[in-house]
Design a protein around this motif. Structure first.
Motif: not given
Length: 290
Positions: A3, A6, A67-71, A73
Motif C-alpha cells: 500500500i 500519500n 477500500r481505497e482511502y483518501k491517503n 491506495k
C-alpha cells in the motif's frame, strides 16, 4: 499486498523515523493493519514562504485493503524486471553506446540469456577521468573520449542526474538497479535524485563487471563507422573503419552528440525523425548570497 500512504507533511527539521511514525499513525487511524514501512518518495513544498515543509509518500505491506482511502491506495512496486529467458537465435545482438540506455539494454539482454557485444567510441571510465582532467588542465581534447563519449555516457561527468519527466513504473527498476550497484538508497525516493559524479564512476565499474560476468563482451574505443542494410534489415556493421562484423540485431543508444553516426545512418537510408528543439538555462549564485 503493498500500500502507498500519500501526502504526509513533515517539518523541514525532522528524522526519517518521524516520517515512518506519521505513516503508521495514518494507517492506524484508517484501521489498516500494515508492517514494513519504508520511504517511497520525498519532495519539498516551498509554495508558501511561511510554511515550507517536506511531503512524503510511504510504502508498507498489508494483508488486505478493504477500500481505497483518501491517503492510502494499493501499489505495485516495479523494483525488478521479469525477463523471460529465451534465445533469440542468429548472430548475437550488438549494442552501440555505453550511456544509461546502452548499459541497460545490454543488462536486460544478458538477463534474457542473450549477452550482446557492447561497444562505445570512447574509453572506459578510468581512461575518461585521465583524459578529461588533462583537457581541463589545458591539454588536448580527445574527440572520442571526453565528457560526451565513453563508458557511462555524458551524465557520468554531470553529477549523475536521474530525474525524468516520464512516469513509467519501471523507472523505479532503473533506480533500484543503480542502488544495487552501489548508488545511495535515497535515489529511490528523492524527487530529483543525483548519484554524484565520484560515486557514479564506481557504480559504472560495478555494472561493467556484472555485465562481463553475465557474458557481455565489451569493447571501448570502438566506433561504429558504417553498416550494411539489405531488404530493410541490417546484415553487417563496420567498426573503426575496417573491421566487418555480422549483425542481425542492432540497438543504437547513441545519445545526441554522435553527429557522424547520424550522418552515416542518413546516408544508408535509415529514417531519422527530428525532436523538438529544447534549451535549458542554468543560473548560479555565490554560496554567500544563498
Amino acid at each position: 499486498m503493498q500500500i502507498l500512504i500519500n501526502n504526509i507533511s513533515i517539518p523541514i527539521e525532522h528524522k526519517p523515523e518521524d516520517v515512518l511514525s506519521a505513516a503508521q499513525e495514518i494507517a492506524r487511524h484508517s484501521s489498516v493493519s500494515a508492517t514494513n514501512f519504508r520511504i517511497y518518495k520525498q519532495s519539498l513544498d516551498a509554495r508558501r514562504k511561511n510554511n515550507i515543509h517536506y511531503v512524503y509518500s510511504v510504502v508498507a505491506d498489508a494483508d488486505r485493503l478493504d477500500r481505497e482511502y483518501k491517503n492510502i491506495k494499493p501499489l505495485s512496486l516495479k523494483d525488478d524486471l521479469t525477463v523471460p529467458v529465451k534465445s533469440i537465435g542468429g548472430a548475437r545482438p550488438i549494442v552501440v553506446g555505453m550511456g544509461p540506455a546502452g548499459l541497460f539494454a545490454a543488462y536486460i539482454l544478458a538477463k534474457s540469456g542473450n549477452p550482446p557485444l557492447l561497444i562505445d567510441r570512447g574509453g572506459a571510465v578510468e581512461e575518461r577521468i585521465r583524459k578529461i582532467e588533462n583537457f581541463w588542465s589545458g591539454g588536448k581534447l580527445d574527440e572520442n573520449t571526453n565528457v560526451q563519449f565513453g563508458e557511462g555516457g555524458a551524465g557520468t561527468f554531470s553529477d549523475g542526474k536521474l530525474n525524468t519527466g516520464i512516469s513509467d513504473p519501471y523507472c523505479r527498476f532503473v533506480l533500484k538497479t543503480f542502488a544495487d550497484f552501489g548508488a545511495p538508497d535515497d535515489i529511490l525516493y528523492k524527487a530529483k535524485p543525483h548519484i554524484g559524479t565520484d560515486m557514479l564512476r564506481e557504480v559504472i565499474v560495478n555494472m561493467r563487471n556484472k555485465l562481463i560476468e553475465m557474458g557481455v563482451e565489451i569493447k571501448v574505443n570502438t566506433r561504429l563507422t558504417d553498416l550494411k542494410i539489405n531488404g530493410g534489415k541490417v546484415s553487417e556493421i563496420e567498426l573503426n573503419g575496417s573491421e566487418a562484423v555480422k549483425c542481425e540485431k542492432l540497438i543504437l543508444a547513441l545519445g545526441h552528440s554522435a553527429r557522424d553516426t547520424f550522418k552515416t545512418l542518413w546516408r544508408r537510408g535509415v529514417y531519422i525523425e527530428p525532436k523538438p528543439f529544447a534549451a535549458g538555462v542554468r543560473i548560479e549564485h555565490k554560496q554567500s548570497f544563498i
